[in-house]
Design a protein around this motif. Structure first.
Motif, PDB file in Angstrom:
ATOM      1  N   MET A   1      40.522  46.048  44.980  1.00  0.00           N
ATOM      2  CA  MET A   1      41.513  46.184  43.916  1.00  0.00           C
ATOM      3  C   MET A   1      42.900  46.399  44.506  1.00  0.00           C
ATOM      4  SD  MET A   1      41.940  49.331  41.220  1.00  0.00           S
ATOM      5  CE  MET A   1      43.515  49.574  40.399  1.00  0.00           C
ATOM      6  N   LEU A   2      43.901  45.692  43.959  1.00  0.00           N
ATOM      7  CA  LEU A   2      45.275  45.887  44.384  1.00  0.00           C
ATOM      8  C   LEU A   2      45.851  47.117  43.690  1.00  0.00           C
ATOM      9  CD1 LEU A   2      46.595  42.197  44.232  1.00  0.00           C
ATOM     10  CD2 LEU A   2      45.890  43.493  46.258  1.00  0.00           C
ATOM     11  N   LYS A   3      46.393  48.009  44.478  1.00  0.00           N
ATOM     12  CA  LYS A   3      46.964  49.236  43.933  1.00  0.00           C
ATOM     13  C   LYS A   3      48.323  48.936  43.313  1.00  0.00           C
ATOM     14  CE  LYS A   3      48.311  53.790  45.683  1.00  0.00           C
ATOM     15  NZ  LYS A   3      48.404  54.578  46.934  1.00  0.00           N
ATOM     16  N   GLN A 201      46.183  38.593  46.877  1.00  0.00           N
ATOM     17  CA  GLN A 201      44.758  38.762  47.171  1.00  0.00           C
ATOM     18  C   GLN A 201      44.248  37.643  48.066  1.00  0.00           C
ATOM     19  OE1 GLN A 201      43.022  41.683  45.658  1.00  0.00           O
ATOM     20  NE2 GLN A 201      42.041  41.167  47.594  1.00  0.00           N
ATOM     21  N   LYS A 202      44.702  36.415  47.822  1.00  0.00           N
ATOM     22  CA  LYS A 202      44.315  35.294  48.691  1.00  0.00           C
ATOM     23  C   LYS A 202      44.817  35.527  50.113  1.00  0.00           C
ATOM     24  CE  LYS A 202      42.310  32.121  45.974  1.00  0.00           C
ATOM     25  NZ  LYS A 202      43.098  30.999  45.444  1.00  0.00           N
ATOM     26  N   PHE A 203      46.035  36.017  50.240  1.00  0.00           N
ATOM     27  CA  PHE A 203      46.622  36.291  51.545  1.00  0.00           C
ATOM     28  C   PHE A 203      45.801  37.336  52.290  1.00  0.00           C
ATOM     29  CE2 PHE A 203      49.821  38.828  54.007  1.00  0.00           C
ATOM     30  CZ  PHE A 203      50.145  37.860  54.940  1.00  0.00           C
ATOM     31  N   ALA A 212      46.993  29.448  51.792  1.00  0.00           N
ATOM     32  CA  ALA A 212      46.228  29.746  50.582  1.00  0.00           C
ATOM     33  C   ALA A 212      47.109  30.420  49.535  1.00  0.00           C
ATOM     34  CB  ALA A 212      45.034  30.639  50.922  1.00  0.00           C
ATOM     35  N   ALA A 213      47.979  31.318  49.992  1.00  0.00           N
ATOM     36  CA  ALA A 213      48.886  31.993  49.066  1.00  0.00           C
ATOM     37  C   ALA A 213      49.885  31.012  48.471  1.00  0.00           C
ATOM     38  CB  ALA A 213      49.618  33.124  49.779  1.00  0.00           C
ATOM     39  N   ARG A 214      50.413  30.112  49.291  1.00  0.00           N
ATOM     40  CA  ARG A 214      51.377  29.120  48.805  1.00  0.00           C
ATOM     41  C   ARG A 214      50.738  28.201  47.762  1.00  0.00           C
ATOM     42  NH1 ARG A 214      56.121  26.399  50.162  1.00  0.00           N
ATOM     43  NH2 ARG A 214      56.089  24.182  49.683  1.00  0.00           N
TER      44      ARG A 214
END
Length: 464
Positions: A1-3, A201-203, A212-214
């Motif tokens: 989970m991203l905080k 999250q991909k990064f 992937a992020a791009r």
């Protein structure tokens, strides 16, 4: 989970004894639905989510309720059981329900047994009335993409390192060279990835795969274009033209948006609703001209003259050729990349809660941003991407003008902390990663998460 920092704001809302309806706005894919679900899982025994995009029949069922008891009965029917007092009711994608959401929200708030969160994308467009609840009924919070501090949390930067950065921001002392270099690299990654949760999250999941992020950021840009064609009705062509013109407009030396690039001979009055659409959708960040750098800036705001930044630097950079992202990440960006650096700083300023202003005068020059501090003063902010970061004629001119009452100024670049005097006033040269500390200028105390026991030496920044 991203905080996310929004989580703390949701906790504060829950603790409020005079709790209102919470309306969570923000651009698509900024993480609104996820954060509410996570918050509900950790703070409520009972939770009911109704998504009006996925369940149109549910929307029609609720819209027909004519009172609080009937609405609760229909919600219980959707849940498949009686709603217990204290349940968090989450109505998502409420723009698909229409203005009835205001009436339904008042029903639940007056009933008093349940907490209510509303969310959705394009709320400002599809539901102009939804942000006009009667006084005392709703609290509106805006969800932004991850700011740089949140990006650091996601990528494993220790809280002790972030605390040290805040300490040096306050003391205006240079950081250790090694730490400065590592944080500069991290900030370049942030510029390339941006703050959209899926891209971040991909990064992280793909071992810092920028490609992937791009790709994700490019998909989000296409989703925005799709939203425009779906929801902008007869104005979709000029709105789409404005959206697609943001990268080119920012790449100009004078970054103020020029109306004739959309259609020859057109005026702001003809396009103002189209700019408003992108702003209310959370897709763009308008930065308005303040003709005089004196508090309050709203007094000299010129609504017809503005720069239009993207709401996310990663989405913006995905609209440039891949070589641009490569140069940013490698540190080979020069003055021509000023637009990208300005965009990320605009994001940080907006996320910190400041209105966005810039200054321009034909005689004195132009400044990138003007901030209003908690002390009622104006703080000039310049952003530099090249090596000549200490050359700033317009800033010097403002400092020399005593009637403006400017006490000091900030210049953000990739260089370490230093200070010089201009017109007898300090100009602080700060690294770009310190933009996360600008919220301190509001008069508050910027405290990240609780400090952990991880030391700088233990920090794995993925450079192995």
């Amino acid at each position: 989970m991203l905080k996310r920092k929004m989580y703390r704001m949701l906790e504060a809302w829950k603790r409020d004894p005079k709790k209102k309806v919470l309306l969570l706005t923000g651009a698509r894919q900024t993480g609104k639905t996820f954060i509410v679900r996570e918050f509900a899982r950790n703070n409520y025994n009972d939770f009911l989510e109704v998504n009006f995009l996925e369940n149109e029949d549910d929307g029609r069922l609720l819209a027909g309720a004519i009172g609080a008891s009937e609405l609760v009965s229909r919600l219980s029917l959707i849940a498949g059981h009686a709603l217990k007092p204290g349940t968090l009711v989450f109505l998502d994608e409420v723009q698909h329900l229409g203005r009835e959401i205001v009436t339904l929200s008042k029903f639940l708030l007056d009933d008093g047994r349940f907490d209510l969160v509303l969310s959705g994308s394009l709320l400002g467009i599809a539901l102009e009335g939804v942000t006009s609840f009667p006084v005392g009924y709703a609290r509106v919070l805006r969800m932004f993409p991850l700011d740089f501090e949140e990006f650091c949390w996601a990528t494993g930067v220790p809280d002790s390192v972030l605390a040290k950065i805040r300490e040096h921001y306050q003391s205006k002392e240079p950081l250790d060279r090694s730490l400065h270099d590592r944080m500069t690299t991290m900030y370049r990654h942030y510029i390339a990835v941006g703050g959209m949760p899926e891209a971040v999250q991909k990064f992280v999941d793909n071992k810092r795969d920028l490609g992937a992020a791009r790709e994700t950021d490019g998909d989000i840009a296409e989703q925005y274009r799709y939203d425009i064609t779906q929801y902008a009705d007869k104005r979709k062509l000029p709105i789409l033209a404005i959206f697609d013109n943001i990268p080119a407009q920012l790449a100009k030396e004078n970054k103020r948006f020029v109306m004739k690039t959309i259609r020859q001979g057109t005026t702001y009055d003809r396009l103002k609703d189209d700019f408003f659409w992108l702003t209310k959708a959370g897709v763009a960040l308008p930065t308005y001209l303040a003709s005089e750098p004196k508090y309050p800036l709203l007094r000299t705001k010129v609504k017809e003259k503005f720069k239009l930044y993207s709401s996310d630097c990663g989405v913006l950079l995905a609209q440039y050729p891949p070589a641009a992202a490569m140069k940013v990440v490698s540190g080979n960006g020069d003055a021509n990349f000023g637009a990208v650096y300005e965009n990320v700083v605009a994001q940080e300023i907006a996320a910190a809660g400041f209105p966005l202003y810039y200054y321009h005068n034909n005689r004195k020059g132009e400044l990138d941003f003007l901030l209003e501090t908690g002390e009622g003063c104006v703080l000039p902010v310049e952003v530099k991407s090249g090596k000549d970061y200490k050359l700033h004629t317009a800033l010097n001119n403002l400092l020399q003008t005593e009637e403006y009452g400017i006490r000091h100024a900030y210049v953000f670049s990739e260089h370490n902390v230093s200070v010089e005097q201009r017109a007898g006033k300090p100009v602080y040269y700060l690294p770009l990663y310190m933009t996360m500390c600008l919220v301190m200028e509001k008069g508050g105390n910027l405290k990240g998460a609780m400090l952990d026991e991880v030391s700088f030496a233990d920090w794995d920044d993925g450079r192995a």
